[in-house]
Scaffold this motif. Structure first.
Motif, PDB file in Angstrom:
ATOM      1  N   LEU A   1      17.118   1.294   0.895  1.00 19.69           N
ATOM      2  CA  LEU A   1      16.780   1.612  -0.490  1.00 19.69           C
ATOM      3  C   LEU A   1      16.075   0.417  -1.117  1.00 19.69           C
ATOM      4  O   LEU A   1      16.581  -0.704  -1.081  1.00 19.69           O
ATOM      5  CB  LEU A   1      18.037   1.938  -1.284  1.00 19.69           C
ATOM      6  N   LEU A   2      14.899   0.665  -1.675  1.00 23.00           N
ATOM      7  CA  LEU A   2      14.137  -0.382  -2.339  1.00 23.00           C
ATOM      8  C   LEU A   2      13.903   0.029  -3.790  1.00 23.00           C
ATOM      9  O   LEU A   2      13.161   0.975  -4.066  1.00 23.00           O
ATOM     10  CB  LEU A   2      12.797  -0.614  -1.633  1.00 23.00           C
ATOM     11  N   ASP A   3      14.554  -0.656  -4.715  1.00 24.16           N
ATOM     12  CA  ASP A   3      14.386  -0.391  -6.142  1.00 24.16           C
ATOM     13  C   ASP A   3      13.129  -1.113  -6.609  1.00 24.16           C
ATOM     14  O   ASP A   3      13.047  -2.344  -6.584  1.00 24.16           O
ATOM     15  CB  ASP A   3      15.604  -0.892  -6.915  1.00 24.16           C
ATOM     16  N   THR A   4      12.130  -0.348  -7.039  1.00 23.60           N
ATOM     17  CA  THR A   4      10.839  -0.925  -7.417  1.00 23.60           C
ATOM     18  C   THR A   4      10.673  -1.095  -8.923  1.00 23.60           C
ATOM     19  O   THR A   4       9.579  -1.419  -9.380  1.00 23.60           O
ATOM     20  CB  THR A   4       9.691  -0.042  -6.886  1.00 23.60           C
ATOM     21  N   THR A   5      11.747  -0.897  -9.680  1.00 28.86           N
ATOM     22  CA  THR A   5      11.643  -0.947 -11.142  1.00 28.86           C
ATOM     23  C   THR A   5      10.978  -2.236 -11.613  1.00 28.86           C
ATOM     24  O   THR A   5      10.103  -2.215 -12.488  1.00 28.86           O
ATOM     25  CB  THR A   5      13.031  -0.821 -11.793  1.00 28.86           C
ATOM     26  N   ASP A   6      11.375  -3.358 -11.044  1.00 26.78           N
ATOM     27  CA  ASP A   6      10.860  -4.659 -11.476  1.00 26.78           C
ATOM     28  C   ASP A   6       9.932  -5.291 -10.450  1.00 26.78           C
ATOM     29  O   ASP A   6       9.683  -6.505 -10.495  1.00 26.78           O
ATOM     30  CB  ASP A   6      12.036  -5.605 -11.752  1.00 26.78           C
ATOM     31  N   LEU A   7       9.415  -4.483  -9.524  1.00 22.59           N
ATOM     32  CA  LEU A   7       8.520  -5.006  -8.492  1.00 22.59           C
ATOM     33  C   LEU A   7       7.094  -4.523  -8.723  1.00 22.59           C
ATOM     34  O   LEU A   7       6.868  -3.340  -9.010  1.00 22.59           O
ATOM     35  CB  LEU A   7       8.975  -4.557  -7.100  1.00 22.59           C
ATOM     36  N   ASP A   8       6.135  -5.417  -8.579  1.00 24.34           N
ATOM     37  CA  ASP A   8       4.746  -4.985  -8.651  1.00 24.34           C
ATOM     38  C   ASP A   8       4.322  -4.484  -7.265  1.00 24.34           C
ATOM     39  O   ASP A   8       5.042  -4.671  -6.271  1.00 24.34           O
ATOM     40  CB  ASP A   8       3.837  -6.107  -9.151  1.00 24.34           C
ATOM     41  N   PRO A   9       3.151  -3.816  -7.154  1.00 22.58           N
ATOM     42  CA  PRO A   9       2.730  -3.252  -5.868  1.00 22.58           C
ATOM     43  C   PRO A   9       2.673  -4.280  -4.741  1.00 22.58           C
ATOM     44  O   PRO A   9       3.018  -3.968  -3.600  1.00 22.58           O
ATOM     45  CB  PRO A   9       1.342  -2.673  -6.178  1.00 22.58           C
TER      46      PRO A   9
END
Length: 223
Positions: A197-205
């Protein structure tokens, strides 16, 4: 083989395309294939309940296919490329989830998607890549993000500078779509048991892509 699944607006397409480019792999956008089927069915005059009654023979007549070119995947219907503007039209966006829930459609497209794995390597993204299409993928990732962040991204993609109310409305729509896809009887939308599981809420592309590439490199070392 890299299988990327995830909720709507979590960054699947952008991340998968960037990771594939960096790794020198093909990028399979399964959503575009389902959208091409939807375009072809609507062009044939089907709508509403008629979409759900489509048969395997009728689907074969649509001649849905994929051509691999230097610039990536080209999805076709009737032997001709389907324009991006047709794939992303509002009408198709509203109907594609209904089409994708039809058992005959999913069965018809299964081998087409699996054929993509004949290339030098594949990053496949969609809603059932790690659970149904490529259950044996060496790397499986499930992307997710907060519904409001996913909604904000979707609206920005459409060229909208969203207000709070628009974000809330879009977040509710995306949540309803995920719930609908998770409850379908065929290939329900869910995280594979062995997917990270990778939470991308605070990650840029770029950060998302870095993580996918890191996982692939780690898997190579353990071969």
């Amino acid at each position: 083989m890299v299988a990327i699944d995830g909720s709507a607006g979590s960054g699947k397409s952008t991340t998968a395309a960037a990771a594939a480019a960096r790794l020198g792999f093909r990028h399979l956008d399964s959503g575009a294939i389902y959208r091409a089927v939807t375009v072809a069915l609507l062009r044939s005059g089907r709508s509403g309940p008629a979409l759900e009654r489509v048969t395997r023979d009728e689907l074969a007549d649509l001649e849905i296919g994929v051509e691999w070119r230097e610039q990536g995947m080209e999805v076709q219907a009737g032997g001709r490329p389907v324009p991006e503007r047709a794939l992303r039209s509002e009408r198709v966006t509203a109907m594609v989830s209904q089409v994708a829930a039809v058992a005959a459609v999913r069965a018809h497209l299964l081998e087409l998607q699996r054929d993509a794995a004949k290339g030098p390597g594949l990053v496949a993204e969609g809603r059932d890549m790690g659970t149904v299409v490529f259950p044996g993928a060496e790397v499986k990732v499930f992307l997710d993000a907060h519904p409001r962040e996913r909604a904000r991204r979707r609206l920005l993609q459409r060229g909208v500078h969203p207000e709070a109310a628009e974000i809330d409305s879009e977040a509710a729509r995306l949540t309803r779509r995920d719930q609908r896809d998770a409850s379908r009887s065929v290939a329900p939308f869910q995280q594979a048991g062995d997917a990270m599981l990778l939470d991308t809420t605070d990650l840029d592309p770029e950060a998302q892509t870095d993580e996918i590439v890191r996982l692939v490199e780690a898997a190579r070392k353990h071969r």
